[in-house]
Design a protein around this motif. Structure first.
Motif, PDB file in Angstrom:
ATOM      1  N   ALA A  61       0.811  -1.219   0.000  1.00 59.69           N
ATOM      2  CA  ALA A  61       0.000   0.000   0.000  1.00 59.69           C
ATOM      3  C   ALA A  61       0.844   1.269   0.000  1.00 59.69           C
ATOM      4  O   ALA A  61       0.538   2.232  -0.710  1.00 59.69           O
ATOM      5  N   ASP A  62       1.927   1.297   0.775  1.00 57.95           N
ATOM      6  CA  ASP A  62       2.723   2.522   0.842  1.00 57.95           C
ATOM      7  C   ASP A  62       3.414   2.817  -0.482  1.00 57.95           C
ATOM      8  O   ASP A  62       3.549   3.983  -0.881  1.00 57.95           O
ATOM      9  N   ARG A  63       3.820   1.784  -1.198  1.00 62.95           N
ATOM     10  CA  ARG A  63       4.447   1.997  -2.508  1.00 62.95           C
ATOM     11  C   ARG A  63       3.426   2.495  -3.520  1.00 62.95           C
ATOM     12  O   ARG A  63       3.715   3.382  -4.324  1.00 62.95           O
ATOM     13  N   ILE A  64       2.223   1.911  -3.490  1.00 61.06           N
ATOM     14  CA  ILE A  64       1.173   2.370  -4.402  1.00 61.06           C
ATOM     15  C   ILE A  64       0.812   3.823  -4.111  1.00 61.06           C
ATOM     16  O   ILE A  64       0.647   4.625  -5.034  1.00 61.06           O
ATOM     17  N   ALA A  65       0.701   4.168  -2.841  1.00 65.78           N
ATOM     18  CA  ALA A  65       0.347   5.539  -2.477  1.00 65.78           C
ATOM     19  C   ALA A  65       1.382   6.523  -3.019  1.00 65.78           C
ATOM     20  O   ALA A  65       1.030   7.589  -3.566  1.00 65.78           O
ATOM     21  N   GLN A  66       2.656   6.182  -2.879  1.00 61.48           N
ATOM     22  CA  GLN A  66       3.714   7.053  -3.395  1.00 61.48           C
ATOM     23  C   GLN A  66       3.643   7.157  -4.917  1.00 61.48           C
ATOM     24  O   GLN A  66       3.781   8.244  -5.495  1.00 61.48           O
ATOM     25  N   GLN A  67       3.409   6.022  -5.571  1.00 57.71           N
ATOM     26  CA  GLN A  67       3.304   6.010  -7.028  1.00 57.71           C
ATOM     27  C   GLN A  67       2.132   6.875  -7.506  1.00 57.71           C
ATOM     28  O   GLN A  67       2.261   7.647  -8.464  1.00 57.71           O
ATOM     29  N   ARG A  68       1.019   6.760  -6.827  1.00 59.75           N
ATOM     30  CA  ARG A  68      -0.165   7.512  -7.260  1.00 59.75           C
ATOM     31  C   ARG A  68       0.010   9.013  -7.048  1.00 59.75           C
ATOM     32  O   ARG A  68      -0.542   9.816  -7.799  1.00 59.75           O
ATOM     33  N   GLN A  69       0.789   9.386  -6.045  1.00 57.98           N
ATOM     34  CA  GLN A  69       1.064  10.806  -5.869  1.00 57.98           C
ATOM     35  C   GLN A  69       1.928  11.323  -7.022  1.00 57.98           C
ATOM     36  O   GLN A  69       1.681  12.414  -7.548  1.00 57.98           O
ATOM     37  N   HIS A  70       2.910  10.539  -7.430  1.00 61.34           N
ATOM     38  CA  HIS A  70       3.723  10.923  -8.588  1.00 61.34           C
ATOM     39  C   HIS A  70       2.862  11.008  -9.851  1.00 61.34           C
ATOM     40  O   HIS A  70       3.022  11.931 -10.665  1.00 61.34           O
ATOM     41  N   VAL A 188     -10.729  16.018 -25.317  1.00 61.50           N
ATOM     42  CA  VAL A 188     -10.406  14.600 -25.495  1.00 61.50           C
ATOM     43  C   VAL A 188      -8.903  14.382 -25.529  1.00 61.50           C
ATOM     44  O   VAL A 188      -8.362  13.509 -24.829  1.00 61.50           O
ATOM     45  N   ALA A 189      -8.189  15.177 -26.313  1.00 57.41           N
ATOM     46  CA  ALA A 189      -6.749  14.989 -26.444  1.00 57.41           C
ATOM     47  C   ALA A 189      -6.036  15.225 -25.120  1.00 57.41           C
ATOM     48  O   ALA A 189      -5.153  14.445 -24.722  1.00 57.41           O
ATOM     49  N   VAL A 190      -6.410  16.278 -24.418  1.00 56.40           N
ATOM     50  CA  VAL A 190      -5.702  16.606 -23.188  1.00 56.40           C
ATOM     51  C   VAL A 190      -6.019  15.594 -22.086  1.00 56.40           C
ATOM     52  O   VAL A 190      -5.139  15.222 -21.294  1.00 56.40           O
ATOM     53  N   LYS A 191      -7.251  15.096 -22.041  1.00 51.77           N
ATOM     54  CA  LYS A 191      -7.584  14.099 -21.023  1.00 51.77           C
ATOM     55  C   LYS A 191      -6.918  12.761 -21.328  1.00 51.77           C
ATOM     56  O   LYS A 191      -6.514  12.036 -20.406  1.00 51.77           O
ATOM     57  N   ARG A 192      -6.784  12.421 -22.592  1.00 50.07           N
ATOM     58  CA  ARG A 192      -6.071  11.193 -22.958  1.00 50.07           C
ATOM     59  C   ARG A 192      -4.606  11.281 -22.519  1.00 50.07           C
ATOM     60  O   ARG A 192      -4.038  10.305 -22.017  1.00 50.07           O
ATOM     61  N   ARG A 193      -3.979  12.429 -22.735  1.00 50.55           N
ATOM     62  CA  ARG A 193      -2.585  12.592 -22.306  1.00 50.55           C
ATOM     63  C   ARG A 193      -2.473  12.490 -20.791  1.00 50.55           C
ATOM     64  O   ARG A 193      -1.556  11.861 -20.265  1.00 50.55           O
ATOM     65  N   ALA A 194      -3.400  13.121 -20.093  1.00 54.45           N
ATOM     66  CA  ALA A 194      -3.321  13.140 -18.637  1.00 54.45           C
ATOM     67  C   ALA A 194      -3.597  11.774 -18.026  1.00 54.45           C
ATOM     68  O   ALA A 194      -2.912  11.357 -17.078  1.00 54.45           O
ATOM     69  N   ILE A 195      -4.580  11.047 -18.558  1.00 50.69           N
ATOM     70  CA  ILE A 195      -4.895   9.752 -17.960  1.00 50.69           C
ATOM     71  C   ILE A 195      -3.767   8.760 -18.191  1.00 50.69           C
ATOM     72  O   ILE A 195      -3.571   7.829 -17.393  1.00 50.69           O
ATOM     73  N   ALA A 196      -2.980   8.960 -19.237  1.00 46.77           N
ATOM     74  CA  ALA A 196      -1.838   8.079 -19.480  1.00 46.77           C
ATOM     75  C   ALA A 196      -0.825   8.162 -18.353  1.00 46.77           C
ATOM     76  O   ALA A 196      -0.049   7.218 -18.123  1.00 46.77           O
ATOM     77  N   ALA A 197      -0.815   9.281 -17.625  1.00 45.04           N
ATOM     78  CA  ALA A 197       0.103   9.426 -16.497  1.00 45.04           C
ATOM     79  C   ALA A 197      -0.282   8.512 -15.340  1.00 45.04           C
ATOM     80  O   ALA A 197       0.572   8.166 -14.508  1.00 45.04           O
ATOM     81  N   HIS A 198      -1.533   8.094 -15.274  1.00 44.86           N
ATOM     82  CA  HIS A 198      -2.008   7.236 -14.179  1.00 44.86           C
ATOM     83  C   HIS A 198      -1.787   5.764 -14.551  1.00 44.86           C
ATOM     84  O   HIS A 198      -2.725   4.959 -14.606  1.00 44.86           O
ATOM     85  N   ALA A 199      -0.524   5.422 -14.768  1.00 43.81           N
ATOM     86  CA  ALA A 199      -0.190   4.085 -15.274  1.00 43.81           C
ATOM     87  C   ALA A 199      -0.635   2.968 -14.342  1.00 43.81           C
ATOM     88  O   ALA A 199      -1.006   1.882 -14.793  1.00 43.81           O
ATOM     89  N   SER A 200      -0.608   3.218 -13.042  1.00 45.58           N
ATOM     90  CA  SER A 200      -0.984   2.160 -12.097  1.00 45.58           C
ATOM     91  C   SER A 200      -2.441   1.767 -12.227  1.00 45.58           C
ATOM     92  O   SER A 200      -2.842   0.678 -11.772  1.00 45.58           O
TER      93      SER A 200
END
Length: 233
Positions: A61-70, A188-200
């Motif tokens: 959980a602590d690693r996921i939390a750190q990853q999601r903040q990044h 659409v384009a900007v949200k697609r770029r942004a959601i790609a950052a949420h790789a986890s």
């Protein structure tokens, strides 16, 4: 149905995101457009997002939390809001403190201080009956804070899971809300770029939990559209 115009927003915007990724899926287009227009947008990430892959042996959980903040920071940058303020409350994902608990009082106090200092003209919050406990609890938390601070902010609610997981009683009843739409050719384009950052959350980074959460292509297509919809109670 009415159109939400940037010119109608006279002061700072406060975005309440129950988890990192809700900011992009719920109102990423508005965040991007408002930032580009020179408006102040402060995003509050309420929970740490650490419960998305409870059974991963390599991602506790602590690693996921750190990853999601990044990931949240990277998503804001993709929205053009990399220099905009943000707050990570880091409440426990899927286990936010409830009224009467000390953790809830602390959360109310810290968020109230932020609201008093920011004095938002517009607050974007999850729909009060969006079918996820953290979304409902985040709505309850900011509603309590706004009542306590008595700051006259306009509140608009966005849905994430209602159309996919909602029960009939979760939807607005006739006369309960007024619908506002926000449209921009870059949504659409900007949200697609942004959601790609949420790789986890996309099923590509954490692969050792078969029961772990991931956003499906159908969910992304449903939430990333040329128009964002908000409800005002």
């Amino acid at each position: 149905m009415s159109q939400l115009l940037l010119d109608d927003i006279k002061g700072p915007i406060l975005v309440i995101a129950p988890h990192p990724d809700d900011e992009t899926l719920g109102c990423g287009g508005l965040i991007a457009a408002a930032t580009a227009a020179g408006k102040l947008v402060h995003t509050v990430f309420v929970t740490d997002g650490s419960s998305s892959h409870r059974n991963s042996p390599t991602w506790p959980a602590d690693r996921i939390a750190q990853q999601r903040q990044h990931e949240a920071a990277a998503a804001l940058a993709a929205l053009g809001a990399g220099n905009q303020p943000r707050t990570f409350m880091a409440l426990k994902d899927a286990a936010m403190p409830q009224p009467g608990a000390q953790g809830h009082a602390d959360a109310v106090s810290s968020l109230a201080t932020l609201v008093r200092n920011l004095k938002p003209d517009l607050v974007l919050v999850p729909w009060r009956r969006d079918p996820h406990c953290d979304h409902r609890d985040s709505w309850s938390l900011i509603t309590h804070v706004l009542a306590q601070t008595a700051i006259a902010s306009r509140v608009l609610e966005y849905t994430i899971w209602l159309d996919e997981l909602g029960a009939p009683e979760d939807f607005p009843v006739p006369g309960e809300v007024t619908e506002f739409t926000f449209s921009d050719p870059e949504i659409v384009a900007v949200k697609r770029r942004a959601i790609a950052a949420h790789a986890s959350q996309l099923g590509t980074l954490i692969t050792d939990d078969p029961d772990g959460f991931h956003l499906t292509p159908a969910t992304l297509d449903r939430l990333i559209r040329p128009v964002e919809i908000f409800w005002q109670a």
